[in-house]
Write a protein that holds these residues in place. Structure first.
Motif, PDB file in Angstrom:
ATOM      1  N   ALA A 707       0.846  -1.197   0.000  1.00 56.04           N
ATOM      2  CA  ALA A 707       0.000   0.000   0.000  1.00 56.04           C
ATOM      3  C   ALA A 707       0.879   1.243   0.000  1.00 56.04           C
ATOM      4  O   ALA A 707       1.898   1.301   0.702  1.00 56.04           O
ATOM      5  CB  ALA A 707      -0.924   0.009   1.209  1.00 56.04           C
ATOM      6  N   LEU A 708       0.491   2.209  -0.795  1.00 48.37           N
ATOM      7  CA  LEU A 708       1.093   3.546  -0.760  1.00 48.37           C
ATOM      8  C   LEU A 708       0.065   4.477  -0.152  1.00 48.37           C
ATOM      9  O   LEU A 708      -1.022   4.670  -0.691  1.00 48.37           O
ATOM     10  CB  LEU A 708       1.468   4.013  -2.169  1.00 48.37           C
ATOM     11  N   ARG A 709       0.404   5.045   1.018  1.00 51.68           N
ATOM     12  CA  ARG A 709      -0.542   5.863   1.759  1.00 51.68           C
ATOM     13  C   ARG A 709      -0.063   7.316   1.794  1.00 51.68           C
ATOM     14  O   ARG A 709       1.148   7.593   1.840  1.00 51.68           O
ATOM     15  CB  ARG A 709      -0.712   5.323   3.185  1.00 51.68           C
ATOM     16  N   TRP A 710      -1.030   8.213   1.830  1.00 54.74           N
ATOM     17  CA  TRP A 710      -0.730   9.653   1.895  1.00 54.74           C
ATOM     18  C   TRP A 710      -1.637  10.300   2.922  1.00 54.74           C
ATOM     19  O   TRP A 710      -2.824   9.967   3.026  1.00 54.74           O
ATOM     20  CB  TRP A 710      -0.943  10.311   0.536  1.00 54.74           C
ATOM     21  N   LEU A 721      -3.536   3.634  -1.819  1.00 59.16           N
ATOM     22  CA  LEU A 721      -3.614   2.794  -3.010  1.00 59.16           C
ATOM     23  C   LEU A 721      -3.083   1.425  -2.619  1.00 59.16           C
ATOM     24  O   LEU A 721      -1.901   1.275  -2.301  1.00 59.16           O
ATOM     25  CB  LEU A 721      -2.786   3.390  -4.145  1.00 59.16           C
ATOM     26  N   ARG A 722      -3.959   0.415  -2.622  1.00 60.52           N
ATOM     27  CA  ARG A 722      -3.595  -0.903  -2.113  1.00 60.52           C
ATOM     28  C   ARG A 722      -3.608  -1.939  -3.229  1.00 60.52           C
ATOM     29  O   ARG A 722      -4.495  -1.938  -4.086  1.00 60.52           O
ATOM     30  CB  ARG A 722      -4.565  -1.354  -1.017  1.00 60.52           C
ATOM     31  N   GLY A 723      -2.644  -2.822  -3.164  1.00 65.30           N
ATOM     32  CA  GLY A 723      -2.614  -3.981  -4.056  1.00 65.30           C
ATOM     33  C   GLY A 723      -2.627  -5.248  -3.227  1.00 65.30           C
ATOM     34  O   GLY A 723      -1.790  -5.420  -2.321  1.00 65.30           O
ATOM     35  N   ARG A 724      -3.583  -6.120  -3.485  1.00 62.24           N
ATOM     36  CA  ARG A 724      -3.692  -7.384  -2.756  1.00 62.24           C
ATOM     37  C   ARG A 724      -3.323  -8.547  -3.666  1.00 62.24           C
ATOM     38  O   ARG A 724      -3.601  -8.522  -4.860  1.00 62.24           O
ATOM     39  CB  ARG A 724      -5.115  -7.580  -2.221  1.00 62.24           C
ATOM     40  N   ASN A 725      -2.708  -9.552  -3.051  1.00 68.83           N
ATOM     41  CA  ASN A 725      -2.292 -10.744  -3.796  1.00 68.83           C
ATOM     42  C   ASN A 725      -1.509 -10.328  -5.040  1.00 68.83           C
ATOM     43  O   ASN A 725      -1.832 -10.732  -6.164  1.00 68.83           O
ATOM     44  CB  ASN A 725      -3.511 -11.601  -4.166  1.00 68.83           C
ATOM     45  N   LEU A 726      -0.478  -9.529  -4.839  1.00 70.16           N
ATOM     46  CA  LEU A 726       0.286  -8.988  -5.964  1.00 70.16           C
ATOM     47  C   LEU A 726       0.957 -10.077  -6.793  1.00 70.16           C
ATOM     48  O   LEU A 726       1.274  -9.859  -7.973  1.00 70.16           O
ATOM     49  CB  LEU A 726       1.337  -8.001  -5.448  1.00 70.16           C
ATOM     50  N   LEU A 727       1.187 -11.245  -6.196  1.00 67.34           N
ATOM     51  CA  LEU A 727       1.761 -12.359  -6.953  1.00 67.34           C
ATOM     52  C   LEU A 727       0.721 -13.048  -7.832  1.00 67.34           C
ATOM     53  O   LEU A 727       1.060 -13.925  -8.628  1.00 67.34           O
ATOM     54  CB  LEU A 727       2.374 -13.379  -5.989  1.00 67.34           C
ATOM     55  N   ASP A 728      -0.555 -12.650  -7.676  1.00 65.24           N
ATOM     56  CA  ASP A 728      -1.674 -13.169  -8.479  1.00 65.24           C
ATOM     57  C   ASP A 728      -1.743 -14.695  -8.435  1.00 65.24           C
ATOM     58  O   ASP A 728      -1.936 -15.353  -9.451  1.00 65.24           O
ATOM     59  CB  ASP A 728      -1.566 -12.689  -9.926  1.00 65.24           C
ATOM     60  N   ARG A 729      -1.637 -15.241  -7.232  1.00 66.47           N
ATOM     61  CA  ARG A 729      -1.711 -16.684  -7.068  1.00 66.47           C
ATOM     62  C   ARG A 729      -3.109 -17.062  -6.584  1.00 66.47           C
ATOM     63  O   ARG A 729      -3.537 -16.627  -5.526  1.00 66.47           O
ATOM     64  CB  ARG A 729      -0.660 -17.165  -6.075  1.00 66.47           C
ATOM     65  N   THR A 759      -5.911  -7.828  -6.985  1.00 67.10           N
ATOM     66  CA  THR A 759      -6.822  -6.680  -7.051  1.00 67.10           C
ATOM     67  C   THR A 759      -6.085  -5.412  -6.648  1.00 67.10           C
ATOM     68  O   THR A 759      -5.104  -5.443  -5.904  1.00 67.10           O
ATOM     69  CB  THR A 759      -8.031  -6.865  -6.112  1.00 67.10           C
ATOM     70  N   VAL A 760      -6.585  -4.292  -7.154  1.00 69.34           N
ATOM     71  CA  VAL A 760      -6.064  -2.968  -6.822  1.00 69.34           C
ATOM     72  C   VAL A 760      -7.234  -2.119  -6.351  1.00 69.34           C
ATOM     73  O   VAL A 760      -8.335  -2.186  -6.921  1.00 69.34           O
ATOM     74  CB  VAL A 760      -5.372  -2.315  -8.031  1.00 69.34           C
ATOM     75  N   TYR A 761      -6.991  -1.314  -5.320  1.00 72.18           N
ATOM     76  CA  TYR A 761      -8.081  -0.561  -4.708  1.00 72.18           C
ATOM     77  C   TYR A 761      -7.555   0.778  -4.211  1.00 72.18           C
ATOM     78  O   TYR A 761      -6.503   0.858  -3.561  1.00 72.18           O
ATOM     79  CB  TYR A 761      -8.662  -1.373  -3.543  1.00 72.18           C
ATOM     80  N   LEU A 762      -8.278   1.854  -4.538  1.00 65.08           N
ATOM     81  CA  LEU A 762      -7.927   3.207  -4.093  1.00 65.08           C
ATOM     82  C   LEU A 762      -9.002   3.702  -3.145  1.00 65.08           C
ATOM     83  O   LEU A 762     -10.192   3.672  -3.463  1.00 65.08           O
ATOM     84  CB  LEU A 762      -7.811   4.161  -5.286  1.00 65.08           C
ATOM     85  N   GLU A 763      -8.568   4.166  -1.965  1.00 58.32           N
ATOM     86  CA  GLU A 763      -9.498   4.635  -0.945  1.00 58.32           C
ATOM     87  C   GLU A 763      -9.099   6.024  -0.471  1.00 58.32           C
ATOM     88  O   GLU A 763      -7.918   6.316  -0.287  1.00 58.32           O
ATOM     89  CB  GLU A 763      -9.497   3.668   0.238  1.00 58.32           C
ATOM     90  N   VAL A 764     -10.111   6.883  -0.271  1.00 57.99           N
ATOM     91  CA  VAL A 764      -9.886   8.242   0.221  1.00 57.99           C
ATOM     92  C   VAL A 764     -10.771   8.459   1.437  1.00 57.99           C
ATOM     93  O   VAL A 764     -11.959   8.127   1.417  1.00 57.99           O
ATOM     94  CB  VAL A 764     -10.200   9.297  -0.864  1.00 57.99           C
ATOM     95  N   ARG A 765     -10.182   9.021   2.511  1.00 57.62           N
ATOM     96  CA  ARG A 765     -10.916   9.364   3.726  1.00 57.62           C
ATOM     97  C   ARG A 765     -10.733  10.849   4.013  1.00 57.62           C
ATOM     98  O   ARG A 765      -9.626  11.387   3.856  1.00 57.62           O
ATOM     99  CB  ARG A 765     -10.418   8.549   4.924  1.00 57.62           C
TER     100      ARG A 765
END
Length: 768
Positions: A707-710, A721-729, A759-765
């Motif tokens: 995750a890259l957080r700001w 900006l989060r990436g889960r299971n980046l190895l795509d297994r 999966t890739v996911y962008l979240e804003v709070r």
């Protein structure tokens, strides 16, 4: 001919209104200051702020109390949960040692926890590891999942805990939600990601009348398209469609009284998980003709009162009423002929009362209480109960039945626990819990087709429509109607000693017992034997021997905790063939043990770089199996066990689990704070059922998330900006072989489900 009488169920709205009235009449329930703090054995009333208590301060105190408790405990703060990208309780796996969660959960609203090899395999069963939300016990795995918009922290207790309201056998997962106080909180959340994943949320909390009345409201919506495709139905499945909300009203008329009324609700229309077939060319494709419907509705009312009796003593009361309905169609195997599929309806109505006295008497810190629970669990299930295969002319015979089951639980308990400072460095802990439980069951089993049986030709797929019409049909005649009841009592002790070995270092040792309720089979659907429904199974019990060390070093910059344990299980509950009754049912099938090591570490390496790590080793064994061993011989001669056996490992108990997480603040010359987070987790192989077949063995799994957080300079804006299971297994999370001796290839199915792809996911709070 006796017709089935299916009782009319009151509408959810009417039951919610009744629950609100009940909460006001009982003048109790989930107190507004943190119940975990008020109920902690070593927290006096004087240690609890009752009016202005920030969430951060509560969590700090909770973590400090956990470090002093002679047990293996993890406290996950809201900050840690956000940094790790934990959006719901389905994401807790590997965050703490020896916590395992099956990723093949049938319903998105269900959460199944296994701690140290202890857990409940069935999503509709009573949890072996209890889930508590603001001190309220969730009675079933179904409905235990919570998304975390308004969660302040999560505490995970590994091992029996006798002074919680409801008894827990293997441990507890305790969620504390935001407490409204004088601090104004307003937060908006919006996110978008792969498979059109969308999250929207609002949290508002603050004073209504300064220092007297406070309120909070949180609501979130989470939806996502399905990750898998059903070729038979021509649509995607395994999607998410969830809405959760919670509102609280808190009243503190004076310095001694603190009252909170909370309402919460869930609407879950996520499709139940579908299964593929590993024997097909496309192993990821789904093939069942069953539309995996799910319509889950839940509502709850919780009233909490905290009353200070004196500077050292307080009385807390948590009264709760919860109800849910679930209308669902379950695809249990992924078979294109709908074998073992179940259209069903569940209804659950539960009321609980936990009354506790906490305080200090000289060198002793005492917590004592009484707990009451009433639950009415109702099942209306259509199912192909039994199946007979014929090799020629390629036929299968179903026995479709309708099970109408009404099971009631009455639980009463009294408990006491005392911590006594024998010396400035040595503390002794003693506790005892008395538990009385009574269970009743009433069931009517009926045929779905005249004559009971239905013949189906496996090579004629056109018959599927007829088979589904029968499976979705109405009862025709009664097979049997039975009633039964049974009661049990237990005495569950706890003894422990804590020694302050050095500044910031404590060692402890403990012996404790926990138990899981007995009852009656909640899947009784054998047309030929009504004893399946009325033969009770006894409570399952565990005795835990544990020793550990807890340390806070370098001025709190380094935390190292470790524990070793041995669990002895007696009367393990398994659904299998019972030789005493000559039928397949849920019964006390044996005794076993587990032994393990747990390590947990957190370090602030520099002001910009932090590391967290967990590791666990676990070895489990079913020492004695009292059931009958069974197996099938496949067409090629391979032998596959279909039951447990003595010496086999327990299911859902990976030998190794671990996680390393790193957060580094990037030196970027841009406004705000940029942080890179990387999580690497490993989960060893495990069997998914007690049969320990190679066909239900889940392989080892390694996941890489990042995750890259700001955060804006004023802290009002946060983005990730989060990436889960980046190895795509895509790992197997469920597999099982369905066959009989000598059956042809087309009578065999090898069902499977898989982890989500990358999966890739962008979240804003935004806080304002």
């Amino acid at each position: 001919m006796r017709q089935i009488q299916t009782p009319a169920r009151p509408r959810l709205k009417r039951r919610l209104i009744a629950g609100v009235a009940l909460a006001f009449v009982s003048f109790s329930a989930a107190h507004a200051a943190d119940p975990d703090l008020a109920d902690a054995p070593d927290a006096s009333a004087a240690e609890v702020d009752r009016v202005v208590v920030t969430a951060a301060k509560q969590t700090e105190r909770k973590a400090a109390l956990a470090q002093g408790d002679p047990a293996s405990i993890s406290v996950l703060t809201a900050d840690v949960l956000e940094r790790r990208g934990v959006a719901s309780t389905l994401d807790l796996v590997n965050l703490t040692p020896n916590l395992y969660q099956p990723r093949n959960t049938m319903s998105y609203s269900a959460a199944q926890y296994f701690l140290r090899g202890i857990g409940e395999l069935d999503a509709q069963g009573e949890p072996s590891v209890g889930t508590f939300v603001d001190g309220v016990y969730i009675t079933r795995n179904l409905g235990a999942m919570q998304e975390l918009l308004d969660v302040a922290d999560i505490q995970v207790d590994r091992g029996p805990v006798i002074h919680l309201g409801h008894q827990v056998e293997g441990g507890a997962v305790r969620l504390t939600t935001v407490v409204p106080d004088n601090q104004v909180r307003r937060e908006l959340l919006a996110g978008y990601g792969s498979f059109d994943e969308i999250k929207l949320g609002v949290l508002v909390s603050g004073p209504i009348v300064e220092d007297k009345v406070y309120g909070s409201f949180a609501i979130s919506r989470h939806q996502r398209d399905g990750t898998d495709y059903n070729r038979t139905l021509g649509r995607r499945e395994n999607d998410i469609a969830l809405t959760q909300a919670r509102a609280k009203l808190r009243f503190t008329p004076n310095a001694d009284l603190d009252f909170t009324l909370a309402l919460d609700g869930t609407a879950d229309d996520s499709l139940n998980r579908g299964y593929g077939n590993l024997l097909n060319a496309d192993k990821y494709a789904l093939n069942s003709p069953i539309y995996p419907k799910n319509r889950y509705r839940q509502a709850g009312v919780t009233a909490t009162t905290l009353y200070r009796l004196s500077p050292d003593w307080s009385l807390s009361s948590v009264t709760a009423w919860r109800v849910f309905e679930d209308h669902a169609n379950y695809d249990n195997t992924g078979d294109r002929f709908a074998r073992n599929s179940s259209p069903l309806r569940y209804y659950d109505n539960a009321w609980s009362q936990d009354l506790k006295l906490s305080g200090m008497a000289g060198k002793a810190r005492i917590v004592a209480g009484i707990y009451l629970l009433y639950e009415d669990w109702i099942t209306r299930r259509n199912v192909n109960a039994s199946t007979t295969f014929y090799g020629s002319p390629n036929r299968i015979v179903f026995t479709p039945v309708h099970a109408a089951i009404d099971q009631k639980t009455y639980n009463a308990a009294a408990y006491v626990q005392t911590d006594y400072d024998l010396t400035p460095r040595l503390t002794l802990t003693g506790g005892l819990r008395y538990n009385l439980e009574r269970h009743t069951t009433e069931e009517t089993l009926s045929w779905l087709i005249a004559g009971g049986d239905h013949t189906f030709t496996l090579t004629d797929v056109s018959q599927v429509a007829d088979e589904l019409a029968i499976l979705y049909g109405a009862p025709t005649a009664t097979a049997w109607h039975v009633k039964a009841h049974k009661s049990w009592t237990q005495l569950l002790p706890r003894l422990a000693a804590t020694f302050q070995a050095a500044p910031g270092v404590k060692a402890y040792a403990s012996i404790s017992q926990g138990a899981k309720s007995g009852g009656f089979d909640f899947r009784a659907n054998s047309p030929s034997n009504s004893r399946q429904a009325v033969t009770p199974y006894a409570p399952e019990k565990v005795t835990t021997y544990e020793a550990g060390v807890k340390s806070d070093l370098s001025g709190g910059r380094v935390r190292l905790n470790g524990a070793v344990f041995w669990n002895d299980f007696t009367d393990i509950q398994i659904s299998a063939y019972d030789p005493l009754t000559a039928m397949s049912r849920r019964f006390n099938a044996g005794d076993g043990h587990s032994v393990g090591i747990e390590l947990e570490a957190a370090a602030q390496i520099t002001s910009d770089w932090s590391l967290d790590a967990t590791a666990s080793w676990l070895d489990t064994e079913l020492d004695t199996y009292r059931g009958t061993y069974s197996q099938v011989v496949l067409a090629g001669g391979a032998i596959v066990p279909t039951s447990a056996h003595s010496g086999s490992p327990l299911p859902n108990a990976p030998k190794f689990q671990g996680k390393v997480a790193s957060d580094y603040r990037l030196p970027i010359g841009l406004p705000g704070e940029f942080t890179l987070g990387v999580d690497l987790s490993y989960q060893g192989a495990t069997f998914l059922t007690a049969a320990n077949s190679p066909y239900n063995r889940m392989p080892p799994q390694t996941f890489l998330d990042a995750a890259l957080r700001w955060k804006s300079p004023d802290g009002a804006w946060r983005a990730a900006l989060r990436g889960r299971n980046l190895l795509d297994r895509r790992y197997l999370v469920w597999s099982g072989l369905g066959t009989t001796n000598g059956s042809p290839a087309y009578a065999t199915f090898y069902s499977a489900s898989w982890t989500d792809p990358r999966t890739v996911y962008l979240e804003v709070r935004h806080s304002f």
